[in-house]
Design a protein around this motif. Structure first.
Motif, PDB file in Angstrom:
ATOM      1  N   THR A 126      32.878 -45.832 -17.231  1.00 57.13           N
ATOM      2  CA  THR A 126      33.189 -47.260 -17.155  1.00 57.13           C
ATOM      3  C   THR A 126      33.313 -47.722 -15.962  1.00 57.13           C
ATOM      4  OG1 THR A 126      34.777 -46.667 -19.148  1.00 57.13           O
ATOM      5  CG2 THR A 126      35.188 -48.486 -17.866  1.00 57.13           C
ATOM      6  N   GLN A 140      39.080 -46.445 -23.987  1.00 57.40           N
ATOM      7  CA  GLN A 140      37.913 -45.351 -23.744  1.00 57.40           C
ATOM      8  C   GLN A 140      38.443 -44.001 -24.009  1.00 57.40           C
ATOM      9  OE1 GLN A 140      35.026 -46.384 -23.801  1.00 57.40           O
ATOM     10  NE2 GLN A 140      34.563 -47.265 -22.097  1.00 57.40           N
ATOM     11  N   LEU A 163      34.594 -50.440 -13.799  1.00 55.06           N
ATOM     12  CA  LEU A 163      35.713 -51.514 -13.795  1.00 55.06           C
ATOM     13  C   LEU A 163      35.349 -52.872 -13.284  1.00 55.06           C
ATOM     14  CD1 LEU A 163      38.726 -49.262 -13.011  1.00 55.06           C
ATOM     15  CD2 LEU A 163      37.983 -49.887 -15.326  1.00 55.06           C
ATOM     16  N   VAL A 175      41.549 -51.262 -21.240  1.00 49.43           N
ATOM     17  CA  VAL A 175      40.119 -50.670 -20.959  1.00 49.43           C
ATOM     18  C   VAL A 175      40.244 -49.229 -21.264  1.00 49.43           C
ATOM     19  CG1 VAL A 175      38.140 -50.424 -19.795  1.00 49.43           C
ATOM     20  CG2 VAL A 175      39.068 -52.631 -20.075  1.00 49.43           C
ATOM     21  N   THR A 181      33.771 -54.710 -16.152  1.00 53.34           N
ATOM     22  CA  THR A 181      34.524 -54.859 -17.634  1.00 53.34           C
ATOM     23  C   THR A 181      34.767 -56.132 -17.888  1.00 53.34           C
ATOM     24  OG1 THR A 181      36.664 -54.280 -16.529  1.00 53.34           O
ATOM     25  CG2 THR A 181      35.248 -52.346 -17.498  1.00 53.34           C
ATOM     26  N   TRP A 189      42.403 -53.613 -17.023  1.00 56.36           N
ATOM     27  CA  TRP A 189      42.144 -52.047 -17.029  1.00 56.36           C
ATOM     28  C   TRP A 189      42.912 -51.008 -17.802  1.00 56.36           C
ATOM     29  CZ3 TRP A 189      41.095 -52.285 -11.042  1.00 56.36           C
ATOM     30  CH2 TRP A 189      40.164 -53.232 -10.539  1.00 56.36           C
TER      31      TRP A 189
END
Length: 376
Positions: free
Chosen positions: A101, A230, A103, A226, A106, A223
């Motif tokens: 990922t 994940q 960031l 996110v 995103t 985040w």
């Protein structure tokens, strides 16, 4: 009477309701992001921190334990190439097969254009919404930047040059080879010893936008979800815990932002200059713009002409505070401050002296605000 021992994975399932054997291995690049991941994973597991606290994110030689953490990772969270250009190759080669990922890429992340002129334009501290600098497209208002999301990464880095006395990872990281972390001269991992092509700090070799996005609590909020998503995809049995932790952390972030606003309110309107232009996400989040930066690039010292410009700005605008950073040459700030009637302080956007873990992120933001308030 004899008793049959349960397998480790089953025994773990009865300890706090979490099957520790099934928890994914998670690797994270810098300490503030590691802190957000650690907060979401609380009660389930502990992520590994790749870049030692206080070390330069821009150029770094992986230690064997850190390379192993990437190799073993099921999930990797990193800011992106704009901050750690060397890490892209490390992720591709060492974390092959992991879910990565980035960031800065995103959805929902606030990204700000890098300010080409780190002297900035003069700010009207009484009216931050109307700076009137239309002719300087590269120095747009901070508020305008917060509304635009058409940005990508930038080569501007927290170039914290060889903070050699960095402490090793805390006990959470559980690497058998941490005893070797003090040997900073032995970072010879073959895949990452070279950093060709990453010497152009003054140019924007890795994008045109500022990668210090973790200094926006709003980005941290984005985040957190996110990260929880994940982790939940990789470990659905603990999804409830991940999302509950993320929700609690978002509430904590709201309280932190209110606390910071209260801390800064008494000195609002005070003018300050930073060592390098790494703080506009913080400035934008709390409507507290800096008057300029001493250094244009992370890796180069300012020229005599630039120092003279900064000295003039300090006198002309009545700048009250000049902020240094623990990893940069303090002598430069002393030269800038020669003859100036201003305070100095040291500000740290990475939390170099803080213990890595779930509490670090909030403390980084809190320390920055308090340092600024005290200096002003």
């Amino acid at each position: 009477m004899s008793r049959k021992l349960l397998p480790l994975s089953i025994t773990a399932a009865f300890m706090g309701g979490t099957a520790l054997a099934d928890v994914p291995n998670v690797a994270v690049d810098i300490a503030p992001v590691h802190s957000l991941v650690a907060r979401v994973m609380e009660g389930v597991g502990t992520p590994d921190l790749i870049i030692s606290p206080g070390a330069s994110p821009h150029e770094y030689n992986l230690r064997p334990s850190e390379a192993a953490a990437l190799q073993d990772a099921n999930l990797v969270f990193w800011m992106g190439e704009g901050l750690t250009p060397w890490m892209e190759g490390a992720v591709e080669t060492l974390a092959d097969g992991a879910t990565v990922t980035t960031l800065l890429e995103t959805d929902g992340t606030i990204l700000l254009d890098f300010r080409e002129n780190a002297l900035f334009e003069a700010h009207d501290h009484d009216d931050h919404d109307d700076h009137g600098h239309d002719e300087h497209a590269e120095d747009k208002d901070h508020e305008d930047h917060s509304d635009e999301h058409d940005h990508d990464d930038h080569a501007k880095h927290d170039d914290h040059d060889n903070h050699a006395e960095t402490k090793g990872h805390d006990d959470e990281h559980a690497h058998d080879d941490h005893d070797s972390h003090d040997d900073h001269d032995d970072h010879d991992h073959e895949d990452h010893a070279d950093h060709e092509g990453h010497d152009d700090h003054d140019g924007h070799a890795h994008g045109d936008h500022d990668p210090h996005a973790w200094l926006s609590p709003e980005n941290a909020n984005t985040w957190l979800n996110v990260i929880a998503a994940q982790l939940s995809a990789a470990d659905p049995d603990n999804a409830g815990t991940y999302f509950a932790n993320a929700a609690a952390a978002r509430e904590e972030m709201a309280a932190l932002s209110a606390e910071i606003a209260e801390t800064l309110e008494p000195v609002r309107g005070g003018s300050f200059i930073v060592f390098h232009d790494a703080y506009q996400y913080f400035e934008n989040a709390f409507d507290f713009p800096a008057s300029g930066a001493i250094s244009i690039g992370d890796a180069s010292d300012p020229s005599p002409a630039r120092i003279a410009e900064i000295q003039a700005r300090i006198k002309d605008e009545g700048v009250k505070c000049v902020l240094a950073e623990p990893q940069f040459n303090p002598g430069i700030v002393e030269v800038v401050m020669d003859g100036a009637d201003a305070n100095t302080a040291v500000i740290d956007p990475l939390g170099s002296d803080l213990e890595p873990g779930a509490a670090l992120y909030s403390q980084v933001i809190r320390n920055m605000a308090q340092t600024l308030a005290d200096c002003l």
